[in-house]
Enzyme design. Structure first.
Site, PDB file in Angstrom:
ATOM      1  N   HIS A  20      57.622  53.650  13.354  1.00 38.39           N
ATOM      2  CA  HIS A  20      56.985  52.412  13.803  1.00 38.39           C
ATOM      3  C   HIS A  20      55.661  52.221  13.061  1.00 38.39           C
ATOM      4  O   HIS A  20      54.617  52.686  13.528  1.00 38.39           O
ATOM      5  CB  HIS A  20      56.727  52.464  15.312  1.00 38.39           C
ATOM      6  CG  HIS A  20      57.961  52.647  16.127  1.00 38.39           C
ATOM      7  ND1 HIS A  20      58.634  53.840  16.196  1.00 38.39           N
ATOM      8  CD2 HIS A  20      58.646  51.781  16.924  1.00 38.39           C
ATOM      9  CE1 HIS A  20      59.686  53.714  17.001  1.00 38.39           C
ATOM     10  NE2 HIS A  20      59.715  52.471  17.447  1.00 38.39           N
ATOM     11  N   PRO A 110      57.929  57.233  26.578  1.00 36.84           N
ATOM     12  CA  PRO A 110      58.378  56.381  27.689  1.00 36.84           C
ATOM     13  C   PRO A 110      57.215  55.480  28.118  1.00 36.84           C
ATOM     14  O   PRO A 110      56.202  55.965  28.621  1.00 36.84           O
ATOM     15  CB  PRO A 110      58.746  57.389  28.791  1.00 36.84           C
ATOM     16  CG  PRO A 110      58.948  58.688  28.077  1.00 36.84           C
ATOM     17  CD  PRO A 110      58.004  58.664  26.925  1.00 36.84           C
ATOM     18  N   ASP A 147      51.592  46.313  24.926  1.00 37.27           N
ATOM     19  CA  ASP A 147      52.162  45.347  25.869  1.00 37.27           C
ATOM     20  C   ASP A 147      53.210  46.007  26.755  1.00 37.27           C
ATOM     21  O   ASP A 147      53.272  45.762  27.966  1.00 37.27           O
ATOM     22  CB  ASP A 147      52.818  44.188  25.101  1.00 37.27           C
ATOM     23  CG  ASP A 147      51.805  43.295  24.406  1.00 37.27           C
ATOM     24  OD1 ASP A 147      50.932  42.760  25.093  1.00 37.27           O
ATOM     25  OD2 ASP A 147      51.903  43.149  23.184  1.00 37.27           O
ATOM     26  N   GLY A 148      54.046  46.843  26.154  1.00 35.33           N
ATOM     27  CA  GLY A 148      55.105  47.499  26.912  1.00 35.33           C
ATOM     28  C   GLY A 148      54.571  48.399  27.999  1.00 35.33           C
ATOM     29  O   GLY A 148      55.134  48.462  29.104  1.00 35.33           O
ATOM     30  N   ASN A 177      48.692  42.620  20.697  1.00 37.65           N
ATOM     31  CA  ASN A 177      49.214  41.978  19.478  1.00 37.65           C
ATOM     32  C   ASN A 177      50.265  40.905  19.744  1.00 37.65           C
ATOM     33  O   ASN A 177      50.790  40.304  18.806  1.00 37.65           O
ATOM     34  CB  ASN A 177      49.754  43.030  18.503  1.00 37.65           C
ATOM     35  CG  ASN A 177      50.890  43.850  19.082  1.00 37.65           C
ATOM     36  OD1 ASN A 177      51.672  43.372  19.898  1.00 37.65           O
ATOM     37  ND2 ASN A 177      50.987  45.117  18.654  1.00 37.65           N
ATOM     38  N   ILE A 179      53.331  40.978  20.486  1.00 33.72           N
ATOM     39  CA  ILE A 179      54.655  41.196  19.891  1.00 33.72           C
ATOM     40  C   ILE A 179      55.370  42.317  20.634  1.00 33.72           C
ATOM     41  O   ILE A 179      54.773  43.358  20.936  1.00 33.72           O
ATOM     42  CB  ILE A 179      54.547  41.556  18.393  1.00 33.72           C
ATOM     43  CG1 ILE A 179      54.042  40.360  17.576  1.00 33.72           C
ATOM     44  CG2 ILE A 179      55.880  42.040  17.840  1.00 33.72           C
ATOM     45  CD1 ILE A 179      55.006  39.193  17.498  1.00 33.72           C
ATOM     46  N   HIS A 251      57.594  46.323  13.682  1.00 28.83           N
ATOM     47  CA  HIS A 251      57.405  47.206  14.837  1.00 28.83           C
ATOM     48  C   HIS A 251      58.104  48.552  14.670  1.00 28.83           C
ATOM     49  O   HIS A 251      57.460  49.596  14.715  1.00 28.83           O
ATOM     50  CB  HIS A 251      57.913  46.535  16.116  1.00 28.83           C
ATOM     51  CG  HIS A 251      57.956  47.455  17.300  1.00 28.83           C
ATOM     52  ND1 HIS A 251      56.849  47.715  18.074  1.00 28.83           N
ATOM     53  CD2 HIS A 251      58.969  48.196  17.821  1.00 28.83           C
ATOM     54  CE1 HIS A 251      57.175  48.580  19.016  1.00 28.83           C
ATOM     55  NE2 HIS A 251      58.455  48.882  18.893  1.00 28.83           N
ATOM     56  N   GLU A 400      55.136  56.145  44.433  1.00 29.56           N
ATOM     57  CA  GLU A 400      55.745  57.432  44.086  1.00 29.56           C
ATOM     58  C   GLU A 400      55.712  57.721  42.589  1.00 29.56           C
ATOM     59  O   GLU A 400      55.419  58.835  42.158  1.00 29.56           O
ATOM     60  CB  GLU A 400      57.203  57.489  44.579  1.00 29.56           C
ATOM     61  CG  GLU A 400      57.373  57.498  46.085  1.00 29.56           C
ATOM     62  CD  GLU A 400      57.521  56.110  46.675  1.00 29.56           C
ATOM     63  OE1 GLU A 400      57.897  56.019  47.859  1.00 29.56           O
ATOM     64  OE2 GLU A 400      57.265  55.113  45.949  1.00 29.56           O
ATOM     65  N   PHE A 426      63.506  59.774  47.283  1.00 26.71           N
ATOM     66  CA  PHE A 426      62.642  58.995  46.408  1.00 26.71           C
ATOM     67  C   PHE A 426      62.206  59.751  45.161  1.00 26.71           C
ATOM     68  O   PHE A 426      61.341  59.270  44.417  1.00 26.71           O
ATOM     69  CB  PHE A 426      61.431  58.468  47.188  1.00 26.71           C
ATOM     70  CG  PHE A 426      61.826  57.553  48.322  1.00 26.71           C
ATOM     71  CD1 PHE A 426      62.785  56.575  48.133  1.00 26.71           C
ATOM     72  CD2 PHE A 426      61.267  57.694  49.579  1.00 26.71           C
ATOM     73  CE1 PHE A 426      63.175  55.743  49.172  1.00 26.71           C
ATOM     74  CE2 PHE A 426      61.643  56.863  50.631  1.00 26.71           C
ATOM     75  CZ  PHE A 426      62.606  55.885  50.421  1.00 26.71           C
ATOM     76  N   ASP A 458      67.638  57.635  60.145  1.00 27.17           N
ATOM     77  CA  ASP A 458      67.223  56.702  59.089  1.00 27.17           C
ATOM     78  C   ASP A 458      68.393  56.276  58.198  1.00 27.17           C
ATOM     79  O   ASP A 458      68.300  55.286  57.475  1.00 27.17           O
ATOM     80  CB  ASP A 458      66.116  57.308  58.221  1.00 27.17           C
ATOM     81  CG  ASP A 458      64.737  57.046  58.809  1.00 27.17           C
ATOM     82  OD1 ASP A 458      64.637  56.227  59.743  1.00 27.17           O
ATOM     83  OD2 ASP A 458      63.763  57.653  58.340  1.00 27.17           O
ATOM     84  N   HIS A 462      68.217  56.779  53.188  1.00 30.21           N
ATOM     85  CA  HIS A 462      67.202  57.827  53.146  1.00 30.21           C
ATOM     86  C   HIS A 462      67.804  59.234  53.079  1.00 30.21           C
ATOM     87  O   HIS A 462      67.054  60.209  53.020  1.00 30.21           O
ATOM     88  CB  HIS A 462      66.290  57.722  54.376  1.00 30.21           C
ATOM     89  CG  HIS A 462      65.281  56.632  54.281  1.00 30.21           C
ATOM     90  ND1 HIS A 462      65.627  55.332  53.986  1.00 30.21           N
ATOM     91  CD2 HIS A 462      63.923  56.634  54.435  1.00 30.21           C
ATOM     92  CE1 HIS A 462      64.533  54.583  53.965  1.00 30.21           C
ATOM     93  NE2 HIS A 462      63.490  55.351  54.233  1.00 30.21           N
ATOM     94  N   ARG A 509      63.752  68.008  57.688  1.00 27.47           N
ATOM     95  CA  ARG A 509      63.086  67.321  58.801  1.00 27.47           C
ATOM     96  C   ARG A 509      63.364  68.045  60.110  1.00 27.47           C
ATOM     97  O   ARG A 509      62.506  68.126  60.991  1.00 27.47           O
ATOM     98  CB  ARG A 509      63.589  65.880  58.900  1.00 27.47           C
ATOM     99  CG  ARG A 509      63.011  65.110  60.093  1.00 27.47           C
ATOM    100  CD  ARG A 509      63.544  63.689  60.127  1.00 27.47           C
ATOM    101  NE  ARG A 509      62.929  62.897  61.198  1.00 27.47           N
ATOM    102  CZ  ARG A 509      63.518  62.596  62.342  1.00 27.47           C
ATOM    103  NH1 ARG A 509      64.752  63.022  62.589  1.00 27.47           N
ATOM    104  NH2 ARG A 509      62.897  61.871  63.248  1.00 27.47           N
TER     105      ARG A 509
END
Length: 655
Positions: A20, A110, A147-148, A177, A179, A251, A400, A426, A458, A462, A509
């Site tokens: 890039h 990422p 931007d990402g 930029n 783009i 890019h 999270e 989660f 739940d 869950h 739990r």
């Protein structure tokens, strides 16, 4: 000096025929001002604890960082490494990889992860300063974001947390930029990034990203702010490439030989590929030396601390545990064995933390708005606030993903062992950051409660059924599922001792009986599995279980023994650790020449390698349901009777 970055980026990407070039060329002026005038680093001591942190959140522009580190004089970043960009065995990976090259503070690529991890670094700086004083801890965290990065959802969580805590030492330089890969940013975005940051409690301003004076003035102003700062630097992607500047075509692809020739002419850059003129290189190398005096002054300040304080600081930065932690854990284990509490393992975890946090000042706890459910706040643990960073518990809010990324930053910064909680289901929201914890080998502890259908009413949204299997599939991640208070304590100890891998504590739990009724000086969970209940004679059945289902295995073993079928129970709190053991140990624990029945209130995936072709699995085949936990176990046939029936059926087939 900025053109040196552009030239190296063009040349390296072209030689690799991959990469890039656009972002390094567009952001070269920003990087030049930041690294030569502001960033407090010493390339000759790249791990100086009080250095500024720089995070290239736009990790696809990795050649910008590699070029800068070569120009500044980092010893490991040679011109040969630049020439070997993206090649096997080089330290110049396609995206910056933590641990490969000095000066790379975190793995990025990422999008959204870098800026979110940086929030944890900035938080760690404030927390450490509150403990050791600003003569020892006084640095900034800078981010170069794209931007990402700002579009990804995790960044929204992270900037909200940073604004709430007023992390004024966090400065984000936004490569504005306009783009993205698909083309103009306007194809997919019409929001106002600056207003979003301002609404989250940040200072935000826009400047010309190719004007060194504006860049410097904006950074100077940000350094004096009482809030985190966003500096939107309007740039031209592929700056200097006459036919590809300002276009998405610069890019993620090499510019091409012809365009590079034209870019050299446009930039008045006459040097051969990978050659930096002496005058330019000298200017960069001098910039690389400008903080040597500051670093030596800091070392004198550290040496002047009282011996006990200095030793504690150095121990924490090294990531070593205090000697009295093991003694405290051993004493508490003896107490648990004697008292045999019937606790949910989330409660067992809380009680373990009461002991751990009293002797281990390194821990920074938290929860994603589930403190009372995760049981992650120990007695006397004070909350961290924007006004007071001396506490050790963070209210992350319902964030999270941002929480997990911030914990990576806390760990990477050094000085802390972060742990925090949410529900096991989660982990899906945390997973990208958990993966980076594992990839970078960071000691981050994820306390994930409500670990099965045992959470009850739940319901299936869950109730995690596939999560244990999917998390166990991740390399370098320890997934612990303890069966009672003693196992929970032992798993906590192993997670704390795991300096180069993250851990997940999957906790119940519902209340569970004590299954460890005899004290052992050894940590029996350390090899991942152990024989909990032996057979009365040569075993015919091995019942393998984790967590809350160990109780079921113990009941099934008694029923089988009453029927004259010798059976044993193997508790397997960490399959990841068990898989690391020798084949002889594994065979011994699993029980050669026995029928193996695995019991876990989750999907079967991953268990067949233990139970073999003549074994069976008692667990889930679909999603859960909403009902009290005891009814669910009966409904889904996860019972001692089911385990006994499966064992007898397999024995019959075998005979």
């Amino acid at each position: 000096m900025a053109n040196a970055i552009r030239a190296l980026a063009m040349d390296a990407v072209q030689k690799a025929n991959s990469g890039h070039p656009g972002m390094p060329m567009g952001a070269a002026d920003i990087a030049t001002v930041l690294f030569t005038k502001f960033l407090k680093i010493d390339p000759r001591q790249p791990n100086w604890p009080d250095r500024d942190r720089f995070v290239l959140s736009a990790g696809h522009g990795s050649m910008l960082l590699y070029a800068v580190n070569y120009l500044l004089g980092y010893e490991d970043m040679t011109i040969e490494q630049i020439k070997n960009f993206r090649q096997l065995g080089s330290i110049t990976a396609g995206h910056p990889e933590y641990g490969h090259a000095a000066g790379v503070e975190t793995t990025t690529g990422p999008l959204g992860q870098g800026i979110s991890t940086a929030v944890g670094m900035a938080l760690a700086e404030r927390l450490l300063a509150a403990r050791f004083g600003e003569k020892i801890v006084d640095h900034f965290t800078y981010v170069l974001a794209s931007d990402g990065d700002l579009m990804e959802g995790v960044s929204h969580e992270a900037i909200g947390l940073a604004g709430h805590l007023k992390l004024s030492r966090l400065i984000v330089l936004y490569d504005d930029n306009e783009i993205t890969i698909d083309g103009a940013l306007s194809l997919s975005e019409s929001g106002d990034a600056l207003k979003r940051f301002e609404a989250a409690g940040w200072n935000a301003t826009r400047i010309d990203g190719h004007n060194p004076a504006e860049i410097a003035a904006a950074i100077e102003k940000a350094q004096k702010s009482d809030r985190p700062s966003l500096i939107a630097c309007r740039t031209v992607i592929g700056y200097g490439a006459p036919n590809k500047r300002g276009k998405s075509s610069s890019h993620g692809s090499p510019l091409g030989d012809d365009e590079i020739v034209l870019a050299r002419e446009t930039l008045h850059w006459n040097a051969e590929p990978f050659v930096i003129p002496n005058e330019t290189l000298d200017a960069w190398r001098i910039a690389g030396l400008r903080n040597v005096k500051a670093r030596k002054n800091w070392e004198e300040q550290l040496a002047a601390l009282p011996a006990e304080t200095r030793i504690d600081f150095e121990r924490r930065i090294a990531g070593d545990l205090p000697a009295d932690l093991g003694k405290a854990i051993a004493a508490f284990k003896e107490k648990l064995v004697a008292e045999k509490p019937k606790w949910a393992t989330r409660k067992s975890s809380e009680e373990a933390l009461n002991i751990i946090n009293s002797v281990l000042p390194d821990t920074i706890g938290g929860s994603a708005d589930l403190t009372g459910s995760n049981n992650t706040r120990s007695k006397g643990q004070q909350a961290v606030t924007a006004e007071d960073f001396s506490g050790s518990f963070i209210h992350y809010g319902i964030r999270e993903h941002g929480m997990a990324a911030a914990m990576n930053g806390l760990a990477l910064h050094k000085g802390f062992i972060p742990y925090s909680g949410t529900f096991l289901v989660f982990t899906d929201y945390c997973r990208p950051a958990i993966r980076l914890s594992a990839l970078m080998g960071q000691r981050v502890i994820y306390v994930m409660t409500h670990d099965s259908i045992g959470l009850g009413e739940d319901g299936p949204t869950h109730q995690p059924v596939e999560h244990l299997a999917s998390l166990r599939a991740m390399p370098n991640l320890l997934v612990f599922r303890p069966a009672d208070a003693v196992e929970t304590l032992e798993c906590w100890q192993l997670a704390l001792e795991s300096k180069d891998a993250p851990s997940i504590l999957a906790l119940s739990r519902q209340n569970l009986p004590a299954v460890r009724t005899e004290n052992s000086e050894k940590n029996l969970c350390a090899r991942g599995a152990y024989e909990l209940v032996p057979a009365s004679s040569k075993a015919k059945v091995s019942l393998l279980a984790t967590g809350s289902e160990v109780e079921i295995a113990v009941a099934a073993q008694k029923m089988l023994e009453k029927e004259g079928i010798p059976a044993r129970v193997v508790s397997m709190p960490c399959l990841d650790l068990f898989d690391r053991q020798s084949s002889d140990f594994q065979k011994e624990i699993l029980g050669e020449d026995t029928v193996k029945i695995a019991i876990e209130a989750a999907v079967r995936y991953g268990w067949d390698r233990y139970i073999g072709a003549d074994g069976d699995f008692i667990g889930m085949t679909g999603f859960g349901a909403s009902a009290p936990a005891p009814e669910l176990y009966k409904h889904f046939n996860i019972t001692p009777e089911a385990a006994v029936a499966a064992a007898k059926a397999r024995l019959e087939e075998k005979s």
